[in-house]
Design a protein around this motif. Structure first.
Motif, PDB file in Angstrom:
ATOM      1  N   ALA A  14       0.822  -1.216   0.000  1.00 43.62           N
ATOM      2  CA  ALA A  14       0.000   0.000   0.000  1.00 43.62           C
ATOM      3  C   ALA A  14       0.853   1.261   0.000  1.00 43.62           C
ATOM      4  O   ALA A  14       2.060   1.212   0.240  1.00 43.62           O
ATOM      5  CB  ALA A  14      -0.896  -0.012   1.235  1.00 43.62           C
ATOM      6  N   CYS A  15       0.193   2.383  -0.218  1.00 45.90           N
ATOM      7  CA  CYS A  15       0.835   3.687  -0.099  1.00 45.90           C
ATOM      8  C   CYS A  15       1.342   3.838   1.339  1.00 45.90           C
ATOM      9  O   CYS A  15       0.650   3.459   2.283  1.00 45.90           O
ATOM     10  CB  CYS A  15      -0.149   4.805  -0.399  1.00 45.90           C
ATOM     11  SG  CYS A  15      -0.883   4.728  -2.042  1.00 45.90           S
ATOM     12  N   CYS A  50      -3.543   3.560  -4.840  1.00 46.88           N
ATOM     13  CA  CYS A  50      -2.494   2.645  -4.385  1.00 46.88           C
ATOM     14  C   CYS A  50      -2.559   1.353  -5.193  1.00 46.88           C
ATOM     15  O   CYS A  50      -1.550   0.703  -5.399  1.00 46.88           O
ATOM     16  CB  CYS A  50      -2.640   2.350  -2.901  1.00 46.88           C
ATOM     17  SG  CYS A  50      -2.404   3.788  -1.842  1.00 46.88           S
ATOM     18  N   SER A  51      -3.765   0.981  -5.631  1.00 46.62           N
ATOM     19  CA  SER A  51      -3.950  -0.190  -6.485  1.00 46.62           C
ATOM     20  C   SER A  51      -5.085   0.087  -7.463  1.00 46.62           C
ATOM     21  O   SER A  51      -6.151   0.563  -7.056  1.00 46.62           O
ATOM     22  CB  SER A  51      -4.298  -1.426  -5.668  1.00 46.62           C
ATOM     23  OG  SER A  51      -4.672  -2.488  -6.527  1.00 46.62           O
TER      24      SER A  51
END
Length: 158
Positions: free
Chosen positions: A73-74, A108-109
């Motif tokens: 993740a970020c 993030c995705s």
């Protein structure tokens, strides 16, 4: 402390109602915040099978990645940026049916399609957020908001 999670079938509301006492059992007697955040994220991910479940914690003027379940993740999010930063700035839960339509969404995705972010409060101040992403559109609603706000209220921080 309970270490087994019993996955419950049924309506979303029935699943939350069965999960809350189990989360209370996971938190009971454990004072370590990181351990409690990690178990809470795992319990939610296991019960509902969401794409990503985790916490971001306030560190000065940023949210920093905390315990989570899901893909990488970020790491840092500025206040007011993306769904998490906006939830923090507005001090309220945000339910986003389609993240691509959220102004300033931080991807993030690309697999994340909908999101709910619940702020964590202590003494009227936000100290973090619970971030939940789904790979389906329109995954979250008022039922999720109601129960996730109850669940994060179980967290005790020193």
């Amino acid at each position: 402390m309970a270490e087994d999670l019993h996955i419950i079938q049924g309506t979303k509301e029935e699943q939350y109602q069965a999960l809350i006492p189990q989360i209370k059992g996971l938190l009971e007697g454990e004072n370590n915040l990181i351990a409690n955040l990690a178990n809470m994220a795992a319990a939610l991910k296991e019960q509902f099978g969401w794409f990503w479940v985790g916490f971001y914690l306030v560190d000065q003027n940023e949210l920093v990645l905390g315990p989570f379940q899901g893909p990488v993740a970020c790491t840092r999010i500025q206040k007011g940026r993306g769904v998490c930063g906006t939830s923090w700035a507005q001090e309220k839960t945000l339910v986003v049916p389609d993240v691509e339509k959220f102004p300033g969404h931080i991807a993030c995705s690309s697999l994340s399609k909908s999101e709910i972010v619940v702020p964590l409060f202590k003494n009227g101040m936000v100290w973090g957020v619970l971030d939940v992403d789904s790979s389906d559109y329109d995954q979250f609603d008022d039922i999720d908001q109601h129960y996730l706000e109850q669940i994060v209220a179980l967290l005790k921080i020193v």
